[in-house]
Design a protein around this motif. Structure first.
Motif, mmCIF file in Angstrom:
data_model
loop_
_atom_site.group_PDB
_atom_site.id
_atom_site.type_symbol
_atom_site.label_atom_id
_atom_site.label_comp_id
_atom_site.label_asym_id
_atom_site.label_seq_id
_atom_site.Cartn_x
_atom_site.Cartn_y
_atom_site.Cartn_z
ATOM 1 N N TYR A 393 33.589 24.701 34.457
ATOM 2 C CA TYR A 393 32.955 23.391 34.635
ATOM 3 C C TYR A 393 31.672 23.470 35.454
ATOM 4 O O TYR A 393 30.931 22.496 35.537
ATOM 5 N N ASP A 394 31.418 24.640 36.069
ATOM 6 C CA ASP A 394 30.216 24.815 36.888
ATOM 7 C C ASP A 394 29.736 26.256 36.727
ATOM 8 O O ASP A 394 30.559 27.175 36.578
ATOM 9 N N PRO A 395 28.425 26.498 36.751
ATOM 10 C CA PRO A 395 27.918 27.869 36.550
ATOM 11 C C PRO A 395 28.396 28.850 37.604
ATOM 12 O O PRO A 395 28.353 30.061 37.368
ATOM 13 N N THR A 396 28.831 28.364 38.765
ATOM 14 C CA THR A 396 29.220 29.277 39.844
ATOM 15 C C THR A 396 30.710 29.587 39.848
ATOM 16 O O THR A 396 31.191 30.246 40.773
ATOM 17 N N ASN A 397 31.461 29.142 38.839
ATOM 18 C CA ASN A 397 32.909 29.360 38.826
ATOM 19 C C ASN A 397 33.269 30.845 38.845
ATOM 20 O O ASN A 397 32.595 31.681 38.233
ATOM 21 N N ARG A 398 34.360 31.130 39.563
ATOM 22 C CA ARG A 398 35.009 32.427 39.500
ATOM 23 C C ARG A 398 36.503 32.194 39.326
ATOM 24 O O ARG A 398 37.050 31.225 39.860
ATOM 25 N N GLU A 399 37.156 33.080 38.584
ATOM 26 C CA GLU A 399 38.575 32.884 38.298
ATOM 27 C C GLU A 399 39.342 34.192 38.446
ATOM 28 O O GLU A 399 38.776 35.280 38.366
ATOM 29 N N HIS A 400 40.656 34.020 38.661
ATOM 30 C CA HIS A 400 41.544 35.172 38.805
ATOM 31 C C HIS A 400 42.828 34.872 38.043
ATOM 32 O O HIS A 400 43.486 33.858 38.288
ATOM 33 N N GLY A 401 43.179 35.723 37.087
ATOM 34 C CA GLY A 401 44.430 35.555 36.362
ATOM 35 C C GLY A 401 45.632 35.841 37.252
ATOM 36 O O GLY A 401 45.584 36.731 38.107
ATOM 37 N N LEU A 402 46.727 35.097 37.041
ATOM 38 C CA LEU A 402 47.907 35.238 37.895
ATOM 39 C C LEU A 402 49.108 35.800 37.140
ATOM 40 O O LEU A 402 50.238 35.734 37.641
ATOM 41 N N ARG A 403 48.897 36.337 35.934
ATOM 42 C CA ARG A 403 50.020 36.926 35.198
ATOM 43 C C ARG A 403 50.588 38.104 36.013
ATOM 44 O O ARG A 403 49.860 38.991 36.462
ATOM 45 N N GLY A 404 51.897 38.094 36.189
ATOM 46 C CA GLY A 404 52.558 39.130 36.966
ATOM 47 C C GLY A 404 52.551 38.895 38.458
ATOM 48 O O GLY A 404 53.196 39.639 39.206
ATOM 49 N N LEU A 405 51.809 37.880 38.930
ATOM 50 C CA LEU A 405 51.728 37.590 40.362
ATOM 51 C C LEU A 405 52.531 36.355 40.761
ATOM 52 O O LEU A 405 52.873 36.192 41.935
ATOM 53 N N LEU A 406 52.802 35.497 39.788
ATOM 54 C CA LEU A 406 53.552 34.280 40.089
ATOM 55 C C LEU A 406 55.027 34.597 40.291
ATOM 56 O O LEU A 406 55.620 35.374 39.546
ATOM 57 N N ARG A 407 55.616 33.985 41.297
ATOM 58 C CA ARG A 407 57.048 34.092 41.539
ATOM 59 C C ARG A 407 57.754 32.854 41.018
ATOM 60 O O ARG A 407 57.184 31.768 41.000
#
Length: 562
Positions: A393-407
């Motif tokens: 939604y904004d040019p400065t977005n950063r993301e991190h996938g949480l597959r395998g990290l969620l409990r």
């Protein structure tokens, strides 16, 4: 806000601007609008404010901060940006076309004023700063007079007492520059000797001069019970606007009319409404809608603790002891440190919690300035190091996938910041995005599988509290046509906040503001029809992390008329 009974002061500025424009013969008058309205601002609100200004003759509109990033803390400074990712932006052109169609008929030279009111400027200047009460009384008299005149359908302009010496009378009308007026109004007892002498001259020359008390009793063309209707006359008829959200009845030149909440309409110069349509039948659609989200759900993680104490995302100086901050300067958003550099670096640990049940994957999303300072994040003690750039939604977005990290069950997100300036810190919430539903429980939100959405009503109560975007409400219905009739899709209640209509795979049109009706005659076919209502809310849910009511809130019907 507009200049209704709750805000009569707002009538001053646009009427003064258009008075000057008309008296100087200018074709345009400009106004900036929409600042500081927050992200719950709607297309209906945009239309209402612009049309209210157009009534006075404003015909050039400058929306405050059309574009601009919403990265970090800056998003709270005098919004709204109307450009992407605003949900209003796709319909900005429709708003502009609607307002241009109204304003091009009016403008400073198109509006026909009924009175001109004298501003006693010399008297006010002589009061000086030592007698504010006398000036406030004059100010209030003028404000209430303007309100009474507008509620009776009498349009007003202003003229300074300084300009009365150059005013002339022609055929009984007072001429100020290139504008002329049938009635000149003065605030009784407020003018100085020079002003009173100018009035006497104009009266001798044949002008109609009245006091404010006499002007308040003038019989105008408009009658409305709650003073909610505004009208203005031009060469092409009367433009009428309802300032309130409720249906209001009124009479114009003795003819009865009604406007839905916030509706506007043109009426002929004689005040006669267009011929009405005879309703033949009404088909009420059931609330058996299948609801499909157009994008992933969102959970705004804004419940953080710092040193075990609940805090909201904000610069550190909002949470720090005064002894650490030192001298401050006052700005629009509050007190800020005059010298933000800290004597000693600080280590801050922010934590937030959420539960996950049956959800194995999601995306953790931030902006470039969600965190300021040197920082690291971890989920359940595992470092989050694989951040990648995106443009959700904004040019400065950063993301991190949480597959395998969620409990399964409780999850703890921790952000550790090393900062050297008190203006750094956790500036804005983190956001979870994914195909899930949100449940609240004992102050800790949970994400669960999305399931099936159906019915009608507020989607924030169906597990989508922070979702800003479009939901597609779909259903099939049987139709038997009536030859030569017109069919309108009509909403019993306004949606939250606007919608686009698709019928049998064809885009029929958008319903962006009152009246909530749309002609669908040509898209209907005998037998089975498939209807989709693409309902869109505002950006406020996503920005604020609050469940602002959203969606289709009432009965939908097809009205057949001739």
């Amino acid at each position: 806000a507009v200049g209704d009974r709750d805000h009569p002061i707002l009538n001053f500025t646009p009427t003064m601007a258009t008075s000057v424009a008309a008296q100087q013969g200018r074709a345009q008058a400009l106004c900036e609008l929409y600042a500081c309205s927050d992200y719950s601002f709607t297309l209906q609100g945009m239309k209402r404010i612009a049309e209210w200004l157009a009534l006075f003759g404003i015909n050039v509109f400058t929306p405050h901060w059309v574009g601009g990033w919403i990265d970090g803390y800056r998003k709270y400074d005098a919004p709204p940006p109307l450009y992407k990712p605003s949900t209003l932006w796709p319909h900005f052109g429709a708003w502009a076309a609607q307002i241009r169609a109204v304003a091009d008929r009016l403008g400073p030279r198109g509006v026909r004023p009924d009175v001109v009111i004298v501003r006693p400027m010399r008297a006010l200047w002589r009061l000086g700063a030592g007698d504010t009460s006398a000036g406030a009384r004059i100010y209030r008299r003028a404000m209430l007079l303007a309100q009474r005149l507008l509620e009776r359908g009498l349009m007003l302009h202003w003229v300074d007492d300084l300009d009365l010496s150059s005013a002339r009378v022609r055929a009984g009308r007072v001429c100020v520059g290139r504008a002329n007026y049938p009635i000149l109004v003065h605030l009784d007892g407020a003018l100085d000797a020079a002003g009173r002498a100018a009035l006497a001259r104009l009266r001798r020359d044949g002008a109609r001069v009245v006091t404010d008390a006499q002007a308040a009793k003038l019989a105008g063309p408009l009658r409305s019970r709650r003073g909610a209707i505004r009208v203005v006359r031009c060469s092409r008829g009367w433009f009428c606007l309802n300032l309130l959200p409720t249906r209001e009845k009124f009479s114009l030149l003795g003819h009865a009319h009604a406007l839905e909440g916030y509706e506007s309409r043109w009426i002929t110069a004689r005040g006669v409404a267009a011929p009405g349509r005879r309703v033949l039948r009404v088909l009420r659609l059931q609330d058996a809608w299948e609801i499909t989200p157009a994008a992933d759900n969102v959970l705004v993680l804004d419940r953080w603790t710092l040193r075990g104490r609940r805090v909201r995302p904000a610069p550190y100086y909002d949470h720090a002891p005064p002894s650490e901050i030192g001298p401050t300067d006052k700005v629009a958003l509050g007190a800020v440190p005059a010298k933000p550099d800290l004597a000693h670096p600080k280590r801050l640990v922010y934590r937030t919690r959420f539960h996950a049940r049956g959800v194995r994957d999601a995306i953790l999303l931030i902006e470039g300035e969600t965190v300021r300072g040197e920082w690291a994040a971890s989920l359940n003690g595992k470092p989050l190091r694989r951040w990648k750039r995106s443009h959700r939604y904004d040019p400065t977005n950063r993301e991190h996938g949480l597959r395998g990290l969620l409990r399964r069950g409780a999850n703890t997100l921790e952000v550790v910041i090393a900062l050297r300036r008190s203006s750094d810190g956790l500036m804005d919430p983190f956001r979870l995005i994914g195909p899930f539903r949100v449940r609240e429980g004992r102050g800790v939100p949970s994400i669960v599988p999305p399931g099936r959405l159906s019915g009608a009503g507020d989607w924030t109560r169906k597990g989508w509290p922070h979702y800003s975007g479009t939901m597609i409400y779909a259903q099939d219905f049987a139709w038997i046509g009536t030859k030569g009739a017109r069919v309108e899709l009509a909403l019993e209640r306004p949606p939250r906040e606007h919608l686009v209509v698709f019928l049998n795979g064809r885009r029929v049109g958008a319903m962006l503001w009152s009246p909530w009706r749309l002609d669908v005659t040509r898209a209907l076919r005998p037998g089975r029809n498939h209807l989709e209502l693409h309902v869109t809310n505002t950006l406020q849910n996503f920005i604020s992390g609050r469940p602002i009511p959203s969606g289709l809130g009432g009965l939908v019907k097809l009205v057949v008329s001739r």
